[in-house]
Design an enzyme around this catalytic site. Structure first.
Site, short mmCIF file in Angstrom:
data_model
loop_
_atom_site.label_atom_id
_atom_site.label_comp_id
_atom_site.label_asym_id
_atom_site.label_seq_id
_atom_site.Cartn_x
_atom_site.Cartn_y
_atom_site.Cartn_z
CG HIS A 128 -2.08 0.93 1.12
ND1 HIS A 128 -2.04 2.23 1.56
CD2 HIS A 128 -3.32 0.74 0.64
CE1 HIS A 128 -3.22 2.80 1.37
NE2 HIS A 128 -4.01 1.91 0.80
CB ILE A 155 -0.26 6.02 1.22
CG1 ILE A 155 0.42 6.86 0.13
CG2 ILE A 155 -1.39 6.82 1.88
CD1 ILE A 155 -0.48 7.16 -1.07
N GLY A 198 -6.11 4.40 5.37
CA GLY A 198 -7.05 5.15 6.18
C GLY A 198 -7.65 4.35 7.31
CB VAL A 199 -9.01 0.87 7.60
CG1 VAL A 199 -10.14 1.02 6.60
CG2 VAL A 199 -7.86 0.09 6.99
CD GLU A 238 -7.90 -0.84 15.47
OE1 GLU A 238 -7.57 -1.32 16.57
OE2 GLU A 238 -9.07 -0.87 15.03
#
Length: 153
Positions: free
Chosen positions: A54, A60, A63-64, A68
């Protein structure tokens, strides 16, 4: 622990929440104001496994994982305040709302997550939080989330 404790280092964090590498996503929690608010810090490094895919050549932080990390900060805040070290507290997502991403988070960044409790009280199971994650003062992400706190008696 004392009810005046206002920060948690990595050793205390690991005594409160069960997460471990590669899914322990908060390095320190500061400015703990009871169950009202706290600030979590996450030092983003290239060593994290999600950067392999990723994205190759353009790492990067997903987002998850930012959301978290905010949730882990909230759990540590509650755990410190309610003296949950070594008591096997568990926390589960119930909802994520109003989630927005504003900038990329990359290796070398320090994610600063300001969390506030919108709903929840000691002894309660359902809590709602608002989190804002920034890098060098620039908003990276924001979200509201609801969690169930499985607090041992």
């Amino acid at each position: 622990m004392s009810d005046t404790l206002t920060s948690a280092d990595i050793q205390l964090i690991q005594r409160i929440i069960p997460h471990r590498y590669p899914f322990l996503l908060v390095d320190r929690v500061e400015e703990i104001d009871g169950t009202a608010s706290a600030v979590g810090l996450k030092n983003v490094t290239m060593n994290e496994p999600h950067f392999q895919g990723h994205f190759p050549g353009l790492p990067i932080m997903p987002g998850v994982t930012i959301v978290e990390a905010m949730a882990q900060t909230a759990a540590v805040m509650v755990g410190v305040t309610l003296e949950m070290a070594d008591k096997e507290m568990k926390v589960y997502f119930m909802a994520i709302d109003a989630c927005k991403f504003r900038r990329k988070v990359v290796p070398g960044d320090q994610l600063r997550m300001k969390l506030e409790t919108l709903r929840g009280k000691p002894g309660g199971k359902v809590w709602k939080f608002r989190g804002v994650a920034t890098v060098e003062g620039e908003m990276a992400a924001e979200a509201e989330f609801t969690a169930m706190m499985d607090l041992p008696s």
